[in-house]
Design an enzyme around this catalytic site. Structure first.
Site, PDB file in Angstrom:
ATOM      1  N   LYS A 112       0.862  -1.192   0.000  1.00  0.00           N
ATOM      2  CA  LYS A 112       0.000   0.000   0.000  1.00  0.00           C
ATOM      3  C   LYS A 112       0.885   1.224   0.000  1.00  0.00           C
ATOM      4  O   LYS A 112       1.971   1.222   0.578  1.00  0.00           O
ATOM      5  CB  LYS A 112      -0.885   0.023   1.253  1.00  0.00           C
ATOM      6  CG  LYS A 112      -2.114   0.881   1.097  1.00  0.00           C
ATOM      7  CD  LYS A 112      -3.179   0.137   0.324  1.00  0.00           C
ATOM      8  CE  LYS A 112      -4.482   0.870   0.213  1.00  0.00           C
ATOM      9  NZ  LYS A 112      -5.554  -0.005  -0.296  1.00  0.00           N
ATOM     10  N   GLY A 225     -23.356   5.132   1.769  1.00  0.00           N
ATOM     11  CA  GLY A 225     -22.294   5.534   0.829  1.00  0.00           C
ATOM     12  C   GLY A 225     -22.736   5.216  -0.586  1.00  0.00           C
ATOM     13  O   GLY A 225     -23.141   4.083  -0.871  1.00  0.00           O
ATOM     14  N   GLY A 227     -20.851   5.999  -3.571  1.00  0.00           N
ATOM     15  CA  GLY A 227     -19.746   6.283  -4.493  1.00  0.00           C
ATOM     16  C   GLY A 227     -19.514   5.092  -5.386  1.00  0.00           C
ATOM     17  O   GLY A 227     -20.451   4.354  -5.700  1.00  0.00           O
ATOM     18  N   ASN A 228     -18.276   4.870  -5.773  1.00  0.00           N
ATOM     19  CA  ASN A 228     -17.984   3.774  -6.696  1.00  0.00           C
ATOM     20  C   ASN A 228     -18.447   2.433  -6.136  1.00  0.00           C
ATOM     21  O   ASN A 228     -19.189   1.684  -6.788  1.00  0.00           O
ATOM     22  CB  ASN A 228     -16.481   3.758  -7.012  1.00  0.00           C
ATOM     23  CG  ASN A 228     -16.117   2.575  -7.891  1.00  0.00           C
ATOM     24  OD1 ASN A 228     -16.028   1.453  -7.416  1.00  0.00           O
ATOM     25  ND2 ASN A 228     -15.945   2.812  -9.170  1.00  0.00           N
ATOM     26  N   ALA A 229     -18.034   2.124  -4.907  1.00  0.00           N
ATOM     27  CA  ALA A 229     -18.372   0.818  -4.343  1.00  0.00           C
ATOM     28  C   ALA A 229     -19.880   0.711  -4.069  1.00  0.00           C
ATOM     29  O   ALA A 229     -20.518  -0.274  -4.459  1.00  0.00           O
ATOM     30  CB  ALA A 229     -17.573   0.595  -3.057  1.00  0.00           C
ATOM     31  N   GLY A 230     -20.456   1.717  -3.412  1.00  0.00           N
ATOM     32  CA  GLY A 230     -21.860   1.666  -3.002  1.00  0.00           C
ATOM     33  C   GLY A 230     -22.843   1.639  -4.169  1.00  0.00           C
ATOM     34  O   GLY A 230     -23.817   0.881  -4.160  1.00  0.00           O
TER      35      GLY A 230
END
Ligand code: NAD
Length: 423
Positions: A112, A225, A227-230
Site C-alpha cells: 500500500k 455511501g 460512491g464507486n463501491a456503493g
C-alpha cells in the site's frame, strides 16, 4: 473518492491489524517465528517529494510505500492521497492487502502507498508533478513482477496513467502497462474494473443468502455511501431481485419502504450532487441508515461506522462490507452474538483487486478480454473465496472476519514455509 479515510479515526489501524493477526495465528496454530515474520512489512519506504506549485514555490510532500509480504507473488495495493495518511495506516493497509489477495487466492502479496496531501486543494498540474515525482521516488521498488500499485482513496485513472508513463520512461522507455492497474481503457485498463468491487460484493451476498436461507427476492437492503463501491453494490443486488430501501451519502440519506430505483437515484445524484431530495422518499440520517429495518446492510463509505454503541441496534441479518474497516472489533463480537452474518471487507470487496489481477494478466499477454469473460471469471473466483471462508468459519466456530484472516494467514504461512528461509 471518499471524503474521510482510515487515518481520521482515533483507533490505530496497525494495532487493529496486529490484534487480528494474533487471533488468526492462534486459530491456525502458527509458531512465534512465523508470527513475527507476518507482523511487520518486509519493507517500508518513506520518500520526500519536492514539487513545484503553480505559484512557483516548492512544497515538499511526504509519501510512503509499504510492502508487507511477497510470499505468494508481487506486492499489490493502492495508493491513497489524503492529509491523514500515516505510516501506520499504510502498514496496516498493506497487511490487509496480503490477506485479501490470499483469500481471493490470486498470486499476489500485499502493499500500500500514500502521500500526505490534500488533493482537493491542488491543481491538476500540481497533482501531476507530485505524482510523477512519487513514481520516480518509488520506481526502484515497484515493477510488473515486484510491486503493482493501483488506485485508492482520491486517486484514479489519471494518477495511474502518470505513474505508468513515468515508470515506462525511466525503465527502458517502452510502454509497460503491467506496472499498475486501475488504468483507463485507452492504455490497457480492463472492462468490468469500475463495477468490480460492487459486483464481487453482490456475489458474496448471493452466496451468504443461500447459507442463511434468505431469498433475495424478499430481501430489503440499506446502503451507506453512494460512491464507486456503493452505487454498483446497490445496483447489482437490485439486479439480483433485492429491494434497496435506504441509501445515504455524505449529505444524508433517503428511505422508501417500497424500494428505491437505483438507476433513477444515480441520475438524481448526477444532477444534484447528492441522493438527498430524491422524489418519493423520506429523508433519514446517516445514523438511522445503519439501524434501518432491513435484511442486508452494506456499509460502503467510511471506517468505524458500526461500533459498540450502535451494533446492538443493527437489525440486518447480514452486513456486507464494501468499505474497508467499517466495523470495529467490539462491534464484530456483538454482531456475532446477535447472529448477524458479517461478510468482512477482505472478502466482500475483494472483487476490485481480483479484476486488477485480470487487468495485469491481460497487459502481460497484450490481449483484451470481453466484459462477460471478466465477470464470469470474477464470479467463479469470488464464489470459491466465499466457500473457503465459510468452511473455515464453520470448522473453527469463529466469526467470518476471524475465519477470513485465519484462512489467509494459513495460506501465506504455508507459502513462506515451503519457500524456506534464505540464506
Ligand atoms: P467514493 O469516494 O467513490 O464514495 C464514498 C461515498 O461515501 C460517497 O458517496 C460519499 O458521499 C459517501 N460518504 C462520505 N461520508 C459519508 C458519511 N458520513 N455517511 C455516509 N456516506 C458518506 O469511494 P469508494 O471507492 O466507493 O470507496 C468507499 C469505500 O469502499 C472505502 O472504504 C474504500 O476503501 C472501499 N473500497 C473501494 C473499492 C473500489 O474499488 N472503489 C475497493 C475496495 C474497497
Amino acid at each position: 473518492m471518499m471524503s474521510e479515510p482510515m487515518g481520521s479515526n482515533i483507533i490505530n489501524p496497525f494495532e487493529v491489524a496486529l490484534t487480528q493477526l494474533d487471533e488468526a495465528a492462534k486459530i491456525v496454530g502458527i509458531d512465534r517465528g512465523m508470527h513475527d515474520v507476518l507482523a511487520q512489512p518486509k519493507r517500508v519506504l518513506t520518500v520526500s517529494l519536492p514539487t513545484r506549485m503553480d505559484n512557483d514555490e516548492i512544497r515538499v510532500f511526504t509519501g510512503f510505500r509499504s510492502q508487507h509480504s511477497d510470499a505468494r507473488g508481487p506486492f499489490k495495493g493502492g495508493i491513497r492521497y489524503h492529509p491523514q495518511v500515516s505510516i501506520d495506516e499504510v502498514k496496516a493497509l498493506s497487511m490487509w492487502m496480503t490477506w485479501k489477495c490470499a483469500i481471493a487466492d490470486i498470486p499476489y502479496g500485499g502493499g500500500k502507498g500514500g502521500i500526505i496531501c490534500n488533493p482537493k486543494e491542488m491543481s491538476i498540474g500540481e497533482l501531476e508533478r507530485m505524482t510523477r515525482r512519487y513514481a520516480y521516488a518509488i520506481a526502484d521498488i515497484i515493477g510488473p513482477r515486484t510491486d503493482i500499485p493501483a488506485p485508492d482513496v482520491y486517486t484514479g485513472g489519471k494518477e495511474m496513467s502518470w505513474i505508468m508513463d513515468t515508470y515506462s520512461a525511466l525503465k527502458g522507455n517502452f510502454v509497460q502497462p503491467e506496472v499498475i492497474t486501475g488504468k483507463p481503457l485507452a492504455i490497457g485498463g480492463s472492462l468490468g474494473r469500475n463495477e468490480a468491487t460492487g459486483r464481487g460484493l453482490s456475489f458474496t451476498v448471493r452466496e451468504a443468502a443461500k447459507k442463511l436461507g434468505i431469498g433475495l427476492q424478499t430481501a430489503n437492503v440499506a446502503v451507506q455511501g453512494f460512491g464507486n463501491a456503493g452505487q454498483f453494490a446497490a445496483q447489482l443486488v437490485e439486479e439480483q431481485g433485492a429491494k434497496v430501501v435506504a441509501v445515504s451519502d455524505s449529505q444524508g440519506g433517503v428511505y422508501n419502504k417500497n424500494g428505491i430505483h437505483i438507476g433513477s437515484l444515480r441520475k438524481h445524484k448526477e444532477k444534484t450532487g447528492s441522493v438527498v431530495g430524491f422524489p418519493e422518499s423520506r429523508s433519514i440520517s446517516n445514523d438511522e441508515i445503519l439501524e434501518t429495518d432491513c435484511t442486508i446492510l452494506i456499509p460502503a463509505a467510511l471506517e468505524n461506522q458500526i461500533t459498540k454503541k450502535n451494533a446492538n441496534k443493527v437489525k440486518a441479518k447480514m452486513v456486507a462490507e464494501a468499505a474497508n474497516g467499517p466495523t470495529t472489533p467490539e462491534a464484530d463480537e456483538i454482531l456475532y452474538k446477535n447472529e448477524t452474518l458479517v461478510i468482512p471487507d477482505v472478502l466482500a470487496n475483494g472483487g476490485g483487486v481480483t479484476v486488477s489481477y485480470f487487468e495485469w494478466l491481460q497487459n502481460l499477454r497484450r490481449e483484451y478480454w470481453t466484459e462477460d469473460q471478466v465477470n464470469g471469471m470474477l464470479d467463479r473466483n469470488v464464489t470459491k473465496a466465499f466457500a473457503d471462508v465459510y468452511e473455515t468459519h464453520e470448522k473453527y466456530q469463529v466469526n467470518m472476519r476471524k475465519a477470513s484472516i485465519a484462512l489467509a494467514v494459513g495460506r501465506v504461512a504455508e507459502a513462506i514455509k515451503i519457500r524456506g528461509l534464505w540464506p
